[in-house]
Motif scaffolding. Structure first.
Motif, PDB file in Angstrom:
ATOM      1  N   VAL B 116      57.281  72.084  23.537  1.00 39.37           N
ATOM      2  CA  VAL B 116      57.800  71.922  22.171  1.00 39.37           C
ATOM      3  C   VAL B 116      59.211  72.509  22.075  1.00 39.37           C
ATOM      4  N   LEU B 174      57.224  69.388  14.116  1.00 43.02           N
ATOM      5  CA  LEU B 174      55.962  69.818  13.516  1.00 43.02           C
ATOM      6  C   LEU B 174      55.148  68.600  13.058  1.00 43.02           C
ATOM      7  N   ALA B 247      55.095  74.450  15.137  1.00 50.18           N
ATOM      8  CA  ALA B 247      54.795  73.260  15.955  1.00 50.18           C
ATOM      9  C   ALA B 247      54.174  73.682  17.294  1.00 50.18           C
TER      10      ALA B 247
END
Lengths: 307, 256
Positions: B116, B174, B247
């Protein structure tokens, strides 16, 4: 020494659906282990839990002694994994993907160069400059096996590696797996019985989320399952069939052309009496052979014919 | 953060070798080159339309200036480029999941946080370079057509755009994790973007939250005195970091 895989009471639910229902399984190190079951039996779910992609609802699993839920990176460092439908970055070449996979495992320098070269060779992809996005399904599966081996894993897990391949693709992938015997532990899920018979030495049969049998291949085919004998005559098999079926050792007989196949309860008695029965009807005996039950027979018996 | 550097390297290479190099950067370069030209021809265009369709009405339009060129660039970057950015980043994680690459990559010793954060950093770098190139082109063409005044204000305006774009990248990461669908994430992102636009009419939101970034660039170049720069910029940086953290946390808890 810890087994390669040790699964205890593993359960997985998705809402009301039970994917795995108390699976117990032990995969010895060094084996080529077939994880066999009909579609929807829970094979992929089990593999997803073993690789840390999913979490168990109950029970647990260990890979070489490491808990698959809490020590995910320790587990992943030891394994190579090929999902049922491997996804690649289509803009990469096979060599670039292998280098990327190797670096994710911390392999670099000369070691990485050598492994990439030998794995491309093994996968039949040496010199292929085409991007992965243009690969055939067979090429992608062969690359999938190669990338799973980039870290020289102690355990190779393959999820249905041959299910969507044509006969040549299947042959190539099975030969790659067979060549790994003695080099690493292979855990191989499939619903294709002949693939398991061809490469595996141990097998577990999964049905409705439960392991219904786990044994060495030879033991599974031998132990507790029907013995068969096939008798072929030149002509007159239709007259022979009721005579053989009336013998005390015959459980049941069926005819297929000039071949009569009997399930027998006492093989030595059958061997002694069959030539006499054939001779009494003055028939020409072409052959009389013991027929080992196939894995398919065992599989159908254990899972009740559903596949 | 196992595998962060390797995955970031993959992301940067992917930008150079796929459509990602052309979408948002292409839009910014295009508007960098054309915004001063559009600003220059707009008065003549409006005058000619007024002359042909509204005879008898006298519309006096002053000639275009450097400010008009910069405002034109900002309007395009704030609207078209940011909506393109939202759509382009909606598949950041959802796309990896859908294509099966997430499963293959995450079966190796790579942490999901690394995946991420590498996505966020690569997009922030791409936006910095693309925004910088687009702005430099705009400043260059403006200097040729008009003059070189207000360059510090223009730089500040581009900085404000970058802060908002970076925040949207974090938001889209996210959404891409939570919604698992590229289309769903894009829809949610556009909805939030429009909600932010509407919230600019509320003074408190405009002065003390990232919402204030939406009109801030224009106000900087126009030299409006009631500027509140620090709060919108600071809160957007903080929100971007929090969103990336959320996220990463959400992805860590999900099944792939």
């Amino acid at each position: 020494m810890s087994p390669a895989i040790e699964i205890q009471g593993l359960g997985k639910r998705y809402g009301d659906t039970v994917a795995l229902d108390g699976v117990d399984l032990t995969v010895p190190e060094g084996s080529v282990y077939g994880f066999l079951g009909p579609n929807g039996a829970g094979k992929t779910t089990a593999l997803r839990i073993l690789t840390g992609m999913a979490r168990p609802s109950t029970g647990g699993a260990r890979v070489f002694g490491h808990d698959v839920v809490h020590a995910t990176n320790d587990v992943r460092a030891l394994i190579g994994f090929l999902p049922d439908v491997p996804g690649y970055y289509p803009w990469m070449t096979a060599e670039e993907f292998l280098r990327f996979a190797g670096k994710l495992h911390g392999v670099s320098g000369r070691v990485l160069d050598d492994r990439v070269e030998s794995l491309l060779e093994m996968a039949g992809l040496a010199g292929v400059k085409q991007r992965v996005g243009g690969f055939s399904r067979g090429m992608k599966q062969r690359l999938g096996v190669a990338q799973a081996l980039i870290n020289a894993p102690k355990l190779l897990m393959l999820d249905e590696p041959t299910s969507a391949l044509d006969p040549m693709g299947r042959k190539d992938v099975l030969e790659m797996i067979a060549a790994l015997r003695g080099k690493t532990t292979v855990f191989f899920s499939t619903h294709i019985l002949t693939d398991v018979e061809r490469v595996c030495d141990t097998v577990a049969i999964l049905d409705h989320g439960r392991v219904v049998r786990q044994a060495a291949m030879a033991e599974l085919k031998r132990e507790g399952h029907a013995l068969k004998v096939a008798v072929e005559v030149e002509e007159g098999a239709e007259a022979l069939e009721p005579l053989l079926a009336a013998e005390p050792w015959a459980v049941e007989c069926e005819r297929d052309g000039q071949v009569v196949r009997c399930v027998v309860s006492d093989m030595p008695a059958a061997r002694r009496s069959i030539p006499a029965v054939v001779a009494s009807k003055r028939l020409g005996l072409v052959r009389m052979v013991d027929e080992e039950p196939s894995l398919e027979d065992v599989f159908v018996e254990l899972v009740g014919g559903r596949s | 953060m196992h595998g962060f550097a390797v995955f970031l390297g993959k992301e940067m290479t992917e930008i150079v070798r796929t459509w990602r190099l052309y979408v948002v950067p292409g839009i910014l370069v295009f508007f960098g080159l054309t915004s001063p030209l559009i600003a220059e021809v707009t008065p003549a265009l409006v005058s000619s339309m007024a002359g042909s369709e509204a005879q008898g009405i006298v519309i006096e339009i002053p000639p275009a200036t450097t400010v008009d060129a910069y405002l034109q660039f900002n309007n395009n970057a704030m609207q078209i480029a940011l909506i393109a950015l939202i759509i382009a980043t909606a598949g950041a994680i959802a796309g990896e999941r859908r294509s099966g690459t997430a499963q293959l990559v995450l079966s190796k010793p790579v942490s999901r946080s690394a995946m991420v954060i590498a996505k966020a950093v690569s997009n922030w770098v791409l936006l910095a370079v693309a925004g910088g190139v687009g702005a430099a082109l705009c400043a260059g063409v403006t200097a040729i057509m008009f003059d070189t005044t207000l360059l510090p204000e223009f730089a500040a305006m581009v900085g404000v755009w970058y802060a908002l774009a970076s925040l949207l990248v974090a938001l889209m990461l996210l959404f891409s994790v939570l919604l698992k669908s590229q289309a769903g994430a894009a829809g949610a992102g556009i909805a939030v973007f429009f909600a932010m636009s509407i919230l600019t009419i509320w003074d408190v939101a405009r002065d003390y939250s990232p919402v204030g970034l939406l009109g801030l660039g224009d106000r900087i170049v126009l030299g409006q005195p009631d500027l509140s720069i620090a709060w919108p910029v600071a809160t957007s940086i903080a929100a971007a970091l929090v969103l990336v953290g959320l996220a990463a946390l959400a992805f860590k808890r999900q099944e792939v």
